[in-house]
Enzyme design. Structure first.
Site, short mmCIF file in Angstrom:
data_model
loop_
_atom_site.label_atom_id
_atom_site.label_comp_id
_atom_site.label_asym_id
_atom_site.label_seq_id
_atom_site.Cartn_x
_atom_site.Cartn_y
_atom_site.Cartn_z
N ARG A 5 0.81 -1.21 0.00
CA ARG A 5 0.00 0.00 0.00
C ARG A 5 0.84 1.26 0.00
O ARG A 5 0.52 2.24 -0.68
CB ARG A 5 -0.93 -0.02 1.21
CG ARG A 5 -2.01 -1.10 1.12
CD ARG A 5 -2.98 -1.02 2.28
NE ARG A 5 -4.02 -2.05 2.18
CZ ARG A 5 -5.07 -2.14 2.98
NH1 ARG A 5 -5.21 -1.24 3.96
NH2 ARG A 5 -5.96 -3.09 2.82
N ASP A 116 -15.03 8.09 10.91
CA ASP A 116 -13.98 7.23 10.39
C ASP A 116 -12.67 8.00 10.48
O ASP A 116 -12.67 9.24 10.53
CB ASP A 116 -14.27 6.82 8.94
CG ASP A 116 -13.54 5.55 8.54
OD1 ASP A 116 -14.16 4.48 8.57
OD2 ASP A 116 -12.33 5.62 8.20
#
Length: 261
Positions: A5, A116
């Protein structure tokens, strides 16, 4: 996973090595602007409409009737928190479930907070647009009631949550690792599902204690089906698999019967 990532992020920045990226993060003046993209790269944002449907059945058949009998939703608005809302499917599912349940009960008022850590997914949640395959789990009647065709060639997806339902949900950034969540008021129900599994046991318990501080006494906490909060020092009583009630119930909301109707 971390390497894969972050390598994409290195390519975006034109960096040749992780050492170069570490140097960037060690630079105080550059670090703050990089923390957002770093967080977005590392967080997992798996979510679906009506994910783990048994939870919504317990909510509808067991918990909402008990809360409503205590005047929650009628005399005072019902407050819910989706503590890992990702791109919005969970809080919008909750809004649909509650709107459906409340149609035969008036008045019935509720609000939902979705939080979030990732600003990227929060932006998508606020936009509230979804592809056809994403809305597939929703019953056809719900699609008719709560989804509109997105207008214009620039629309990122063909379907958008209706304005009336979007008005029930607000979003904000929150890191569950923060010492204080800073929510303005306590809530009746928290959904924090499939997040604790990424933490070690000590951190799981610490997060659970902080979540408890934001629940009204007798309120309810939903976690993922692969997660467990069985610990002697946590202020929760199991209600159903992966569903817990905050103690002491007698000091606040009514205690729900064990199991779902």
């Amino acid at each position: 996973m971390v390497e894969a990532r972050l390598r994409k992020r290195l390519q975006q920045l034109g960096l040749r090595s992780f050492s170069d990226y570490w140097s960037l993060l060690a630079d105080v003046q550059r670090r703050d602007s990089e923390m957002g993209p770093l967080t977005d790269a590392l967080t997992t944002n798996k979510t679906d409409f009506l994910r783990e449907p048994a939870h919504f059945q317990i909510l509808e058949h067991t918990i909402l009737p008990h809360l409503y009998s205590a005047g929650i939703g009628s005399r005072t608005p019902l407050r819910l928190w989706s503590a890992a809302s990702s791109t919005g499917e969970e809080p919008y599912t909750l809004a649909m479930v509650l709107d459906q349940w409340g149609r035969s009960r008036r008045p019935f008022e509720f609000s939902i907070l979705g939080t979030d850590i990732s600003t990227r997914v929060l932006a998508q949640a606020r936009q509230a647009t979804y592809q056809s395959n994403v809305i597939a789990p929703l019953p056809e009647a719900w699609r008719q009631a709560y989804l509109l065709r997105a207008r214009g060639p620039a629309a990122p997806a063909p379907f958008r949550i209706s304005p009336a339902l979007r008005a029930r949900v607000r979003f904000g950034q929150l890191n569950l690792m923060d010492p204080d969540y800073g929510l303005p008021e306590k809530v009746h129900i928290i959904f924090c599902r499939n997040v604790l599994i990424y933490f070690n046991r000590q951190t799981q318990l610490a997060v659970a204690r902080k979540l408890a501080r934001h629940l009204l006494p007798g309120g309810y906490l939903f976690v993922g089906h692969s997660e467990s909060l069985h610990a002697a020092d946590l202020p929760f009583t199991p209600l159903a698999p992966s569903v817990y009630q905050h103690q002491p119930a007698s000091a606040g909301l009514p205690a729900a019967s064990r199991g779902a109707a």
